[in-house]
Enzyme design. Structure first.
Site, short mmCIF file in Angstrom:
data_model
loop_
_atom_site.label_atom_id
_atom_site.label_comp_id
_atom_site.label_asym_id
_atom_site.label_seq_id
_atom_site.Cartn_x
_atom_site.Cartn_y
_atom_site.Cartn_z
N CYS A 1 6.11 -5.35 0.29
CA CYS A 1 6.22 -4.02 -0.30
C CYS A 1 6.17 -2.93 0.78
CB CYS A 1 5.18 -3.85 -1.41
SG CYS A 1 5.69 -2.59 -2.58
N GLU B 1 0.83 -11.52 -3.09
CA GLU B 1 -0.63 -11.66 -3.01
C GLU B 1 -1.33 -11.30 -4.32
OE1 GLU B 1 1.12 -9.21 -1.97
OE2 GLU B 1 0.01 -7.32 -1.99
N HIS C 1 4.84 -8.20 -4.56
CA HIS C 1 3.49 -8.50 -4.05
C HIS C 1 3.10 -9.95 -4.31
CE1 HIS C 1 1.98 -4.39 -3.16
NE2 HIS C 1 2.88 -4.04 -4.06
N ILE D 1 5.53 -3.12 -7.65
CA ILE D 1 4.77 -1.88 -7.88
C ILE D 1 5.37 -0.77 -7.03
CG2 ILE D 1 2.50 -0.78 -7.78
CD1 ILE D 1 1.26 -3.61 -7.94
N ARG D 2 6.04 0.15 -7.67
CA ARG D 2 6.76 1.22 -6.96
C ARG D 2 7.46 0.62 -5.72
NH1 ARG D 2 4.71 5.50 -4.97
NH2 ARG D 2 2.73 4.62 -4.38
N ARG E 1 12.99 3.33 -0.47
CA ARG E 1 11.62 3.36 -1.02
C ARG E 1 11.67 3.69 -2.50
NH1 ARG E 1 7.94 7.33 2.17
NH2 ARG E 1 6.36 6.29 0.91
N GLY F 1 0.87 -1.17 0.00
CA GLY F 1 0.00 0.00 0.00
C GLY F 1 0.90 1.22 0.00
N GLU F 2 0.68 2.10 0.92
CA GLU F 2 1.53 3.29 1.04
C GLU F 2 2.05 3.30 2.48
OE1 GLU F 2 2.45 5.36 -1.43
OE2 GLU F 2 3.74 6.18 0.11
N SER F 3 3.36 3.13 2.63
CA SER F 3 3.89 2.95 3.98
C SER F 3 3.65 4.17 4.87
CB SER F 3 5.38 2.61 3.92
OG SER F 3 6.10 3.61 3.23
N1 GLN Z 1 5.95 2.95 -2.75
C1 GLN Z 1 5.19 2.52 -1.61
C2 GLN Z 1 5.79 3.05 -0.31
O1 GLN Z 1 6.82 3.63 -0.32
C3 GLN Z 1 5.13 1.01 -1.56
C4 GLN Z 1 4.41 0.52 -2.76
C5 GLN Z 1 3.64 -0.75 -2.57
O2 GLN Z 1 3.39 -1.22 -1.46
N2 GLN Z 1 3.21 -1.28 -3.68
O3 GLN Z 1 5.21 2.89 0.70
#
Ligand code: GLN
Length: 198
Positions: free
Chosen positions: A78, A171, A169, A133-134, A105, A46-48
């Protein structure tokens, strides 16, 4: 075996599905009181920054330190890997700071922000479809950390005792082998704590 998936933000339902496929009883976790009944917990992608803020707000920052101190396994994917890291490049603070590793990150260049790769993960799979993903990278690990997988020489999965992480990921595939590997770790620690060796 009851496994939780931290459900504050991110890819929760996908983890629950694969944990069930791997044979666990899996639940979404929104309140710290739920942690008592769990044998292990997944920290999803997700987004940390967002997950970290919500963790503080709902008391998971303290509760998960205790959870880990009881040697209950945690698996971060992630953003979850960033949550576990003991050091985050360019930042003077961490989230849980549990794993002895330095992470970066969004470490892949722009054109590679998201991609898939068939990754060999010894002991798990010869060709695991890894979805990045990123994604973050693990730059350095301490002596107690085992490197599980590399992508082009960069570390993308690691384990430190009861703590497991992947920068991709698992999942987002229909392959539950990485989740099954986590369940083996949970079993290992559950039997050790049961006989009081920890
Ligand atoms: N770029 C996100 C972060 O820095 C992590 C991306 C992800 O969980 N797919 O939190």
């Amino acid at each position: 075996m009851k496994i939780g998936v931290l459900a504050l933000q991110g890819a929760v339902a996908e983890h629950i599905h694969l944990l069930q496929q791997a044979g666990a009883d899996a639940v979404a976790v929104k309140r710290v009181e739920q942690l008592d009944e769990l044998d292990g917990l997944v920290l999803p992608g997700g987004e940390s920054t967002a997950i970290g803020k919500l963790m503080k707000k709902y008391g998971f920052d303290v509760a998960l330190q205790e959870f880990s101190a009881q040697k209950k396994p945690l698996f971060g994917t992630c953003a979850g890997l960033i949550i576990l890291a003991g050091e985050i490049e360019g930042q003077d603070w961490t989230h849980l700071g549990l794993m002895d590793m330095k992470v970066a990150r969004n470490a892949f260049g722009r054109q590679r922000e998201s991609f898939e790769f068939d990754l060999p993960i010894p002991g798990v799979a010869e060709d695991f479809r890894a979805v990045f993903i990123r994604a973050p990278l693990i730059r350095e690990v301490g002596d107690d950390v085992d490197i599980l997988a590399r992508y082009k020489d960069e570390i993308v999965a690691a384990r430190q005792g009861h703590l497991l992480c992947a920068s991709f990921h698992p999942e987002l595939t229909d392959d539950s082998r990485m989740h099954a590997y986590f369940l083996e770790i949970v079993k290992e620690y559950r039997s050790q704590t049961a006989v009081g060796t920890i």
